[in-house]
Design a protein around this motif. Structure first.
Motif, PDB file in Angstrom:
ATOM      1  N   UNK A 269      64.625  42.450  14.463  1.00 12.63           N
ATOM      2  CA  UNK A 269      65.342  43.000  15.613  1.00 12.63           C
ATOM      3  C   UNK A 269      66.280  44.134  15.207  1.00 12.63           C
ATOM      4  N   UNK A 270      66.660  44.188  13.936  1.00 16.22           N
ATOM      5  CA  UNK A 270      67.586  45.215  13.470  1.00 16.22           C
ATOM      6  C   UNK A 270      66.885  46.364  12.778  1.00 16.22           C
ATOM      7  N   UNK A 271      65.937  46.061  11.883  1.00 15.17           N
ATOM      8  CA  UNK A 271      65.334  47.127  11.066  1.00 15.17           C
ATOM      9  C   UNK A 271      63.844  47.310  11.314  1.00 15.17           C
ATOM     10  N   UNK A 272      63.231  46.480  12.164  1.00 14.66           N
ATOM     11  CA  UNK A 272      61.797  46.602  12.396  1.00 14.66           C
ATOM     12  C   UNK A 272      61.003  45.726  11.440  1.00 14.66           C
ATOM     13  N   UNK A 273      59.689  45.817  11.543  1.00 17.56           N
ATOM     14  CA  UNK A 273      58.790  44.995  10.725  1.00 17.56           C
ATOM     15  C   UNK A 273      58.539  45.686   9.394  1.00 17.56           C
ATOM     16  N   UNK A 274      58.975  45.057   8.310  1.00 20.51           N
ATOM     17  CA  UNK A 274      58.807  45.599   6.962  1.00 20.51           C
ATOM     18  C   UNK A 274      57.874  44.676   6.191  1.00 20.51           C
ATOM     19  N   UNK A 275      56.772  45.209   5.728  1.00 21.66           N
ATOM     20  CA  UNK A 275      55.780  44.407   5.032  1.00 21.66           C
ATOM     21  C   UNK A 275      55.937  44.437   3.525  1.00 21.66           C
ATOM     22  N   UNK A 276      55.213  43.552   2.858  1.00 19.98           N
ATOM     23  CA  UNK A 276      55.062  43.449   1.405  1.00 19.98           C
ATOM     24  C   UNK A 276      56.270  42.854   0.691  1.00 19.98           C
ATOM     25  N   UNK A 277      57.456  42.839   1.299  1.00 15.89           N
ATOM     26  CA  UNK A 277      58.608  42.245   0.625  1.00 15.89           C
ATOM     27  C   UNK A 277      58.401  40.743   0.456  1.00 15.89           C
ATOM     28  N   UNK A 278      58.046  40.060   1.545  1.00 19.47           N
ATOM     29  CA  UNK A 278      57.820  38.619   1.478  1.00 19.47           C
ATOM     30  C   UNK A 278      56.553  38.246   0.750  1.00 19.47           C
ATOM     31  N   UNK A 279      55.662  39.195   0.526  1.00 23.46           N
ATOM     32  CA  UNK A 279      54.405  38.913  -0.161  1.00 23.46           C
ATOM     33  C   UNK A 279      54.537  39.061  -1.668  1.00 23.46           C
ATOM     34  N   UNK A 280      55.145  40.148  -2.117  1.00 27.50           N
ATOM     35  CA  UNK A 280      55.142  40.495  -3.536  1.00 27.50           C
ATOM     36  C   UNK A 280      56.295  39.855  -4.306  1.00 27.50           C
ATOM     37  N   UNK A 281      57.501  39.860  -3.730  1.00 28.25           N
ATOM     38  CA  UNK A 281      58.678  39.401  -4.470  1.00 28.25           C
ATOM     39  C   UNK A 281      58.547  37.960  -4.959  1.00 28.25           C
ATOM     40  N   UNK A 282      58.056  36.992  -4.140  1.00 30.42           N
ATOM     41  CA  UNK A 282      57.913  35.624  -4.669  1.00 30.42           C
ATOM     42  C   UNK A 282      56.996  35.539  -5.888  1.00 30.42           C
ATOM     43  N   UNK A 283      55.944  36.352  -5.916  1.00 24.87           N
ATOM     44  CA  UNK A 283      55.043  36.330  -7.073  1.00 24.87           C
ATOM     45  C   UNK A 283      55.733  36.877  -8.316  1.00 24.87           C
ATOM     46  N   UNK A 284      56.516  37.935  -8.142  1.00 25.57           N
ATOM     47  CA  UNK A 284      57.275  38.478  -9.274  1.00 25.57           C
ATOM     48  C   UNK A 284      58.246  37.426  -9.803  1.00 25.57           C
ATOM     49  N   UNK A 285      58.881  36.720  -8.890  1.00 22.59           N
ATOM     50  CA  UNK A 285      59.857  35.696  -9.297  1.00 22.59           C
ATOM     51  C   UNK A 285      59.191  34.578 -10.076  1.00 22.59           C
TER      52      UNK A 285
END
Length: 350
Positions: A269-285
């Motif tokens: 609602x504030x910044x719009x739909x941003x992809x790949x953050x929730x997909x890639x970061x957990x794998x890096x972690x």
């Protein structure tokens, strides 16, 4: 496998974990200050620190009013929002991947972001809810409605994770099409341009009320997810193991899914739909910490925050006197990173 064996398996600390966490926590304020110095009007680190201290009410340094306003009112709120959205979306991706036991799960692919976007656009352009329903509330309703629809299509949580993922992809396309239809039929040319830019991810309109709301929602979501870290560990072995260890599987999933929907809705609602953050970061972690969620959850939040701040800085500096949608930057970085991770996982299996 009893609960003590599970604890030993997932609580084995990585030798780099504590040093990386300490470095990341100490570096986060420096990243926020650095973000406040970058822009069309460069500001020195000293003046940025003074403006931040003035904004916090701790000092009364004499600074140019325009410079202080740019640093505190515009850049610091934007940087804090970037940190919250990066950490929050990365956490949602981690939770969804664990619940669905699918490495491709994330809010964007499962339709939650698309549903939140549709709800926010309906409030903004169609005036649904009148003055009683805000953009954040509309996005939350859209996110919950989208995931509920996907669960109904796939006959609930008992269905196979691959089918849930495929239903999420189909739902994403449906909600994106409905959003485009609403924008095309209900907005003028100027509104269409601003909404479409926002849907790609934009931090340009963020102010302190937005950033503070995101901060509280993200911290609350982090606490809730940490409380259920042991349950997330047991989900790796399936529902039967979780149930045998006394985990109320259905209740925990509902709480975690609603938490993800709330966090995603506030961010979208504030910044719009941003992809790949929730997909890639957990794998890096997971490459750093291993599978134990007690370590993975805070590390995911920290890496996601740093990544989003850097992405925002790049979006403002890559092209002179022009701001790119932050979703473009995350996709340009996230897509190649995900391909590399897929290649590495194939090598390990080979």
């Amino acid at each position: 496998m009893n609960s003590r064996a599970l604890y030993r398996l997932f609580s084995r600390p990585h030798w780099r974990y504590h040093s990386i966490m300490a470095s990341g926590i100490l570096a986060l304020p420096l990243m926020l200050i650095f973000a406040a110095t970058v822009g069309d009007m460069p500001v020195s680190y000293l003046h940025a620190c003074k403006a931040i201290l003035n904004g916090l009410g701790m000092t009364r340094y004499d600074l140019p009013q325009i410079e202080e306003g740019i640093v505190w009112q515009y850049r610091m709120s934007r940087a804090l929002m970037a940190a919250c959205s990066g950490g929050g979306l990365a956490l949602c991706g981690l939770v969804l991947q664990s619940i669905l036991r699918n490495p491709l799960a994330e809010p964007y692919l499962l339709g939650i972001s698309a549903g939140a976007s549709l709800g926010a656009v309906c409030v903004m352009l169609l005036g649904i809810g009148g003055s009683t329903l805000g953009v954040s509330s509309g996005a939350f309703i859209g996110a919950c409605g989208a995931f509920t629809l996907i669960m109904l299509i796939t006959h609930g949580m008992s269905d196979s994770p691959p089918r849930i993922l495929l239903a999420g992809i189909a739902g994403t396309q449906l909600f994106n099409a409905l959003t485009a239809y609403v924008v095309s039929t209900s907005a003028n040319a100027e509104q269409s341009r601003s909404v479409m830019f926002w849907l790609l991810g934009s931090l340009s309109g963020v102010r302190w009320p937005d950033a503070l709301l995101a901060l509280w929602v993200t911290l609350a979501g982090l606490v809730v997810i940490l409380i259920f870290s042991r349950a997330l560990d047991t989900f790796t072995f399936g529902d039967e193991v979780s149930t045998s260890l006394g985990i109320p599987v259905t209740g925990v999933r509902i709480v975690l899914l609603l938490t993800c929907a709330l966090v995603t809705a506030v961010m979208v609602s504030t910044i719009g739909a941003v992809g790949f953050v929730g997909l890639v970061i957990p794998h890096i972690t997971r490459f750093i910490t291993g599978p134990g969620h007690a370590h993975t959850i805070p590390m995911t939040f920290l890496i996601g925050s740093h990544f989003m701040i850097l992405a925002d800085i790049v979006s403002r500096t890559l092209i002179t006197h022009q701001v790119l949608p932050i979703g473009v930057v995350t996709a340009l970085v996230g897509a190649p990173a995900f391909v590399v991770m897929l290649y590495r996982s194939r090598e390990k299996r080979g």
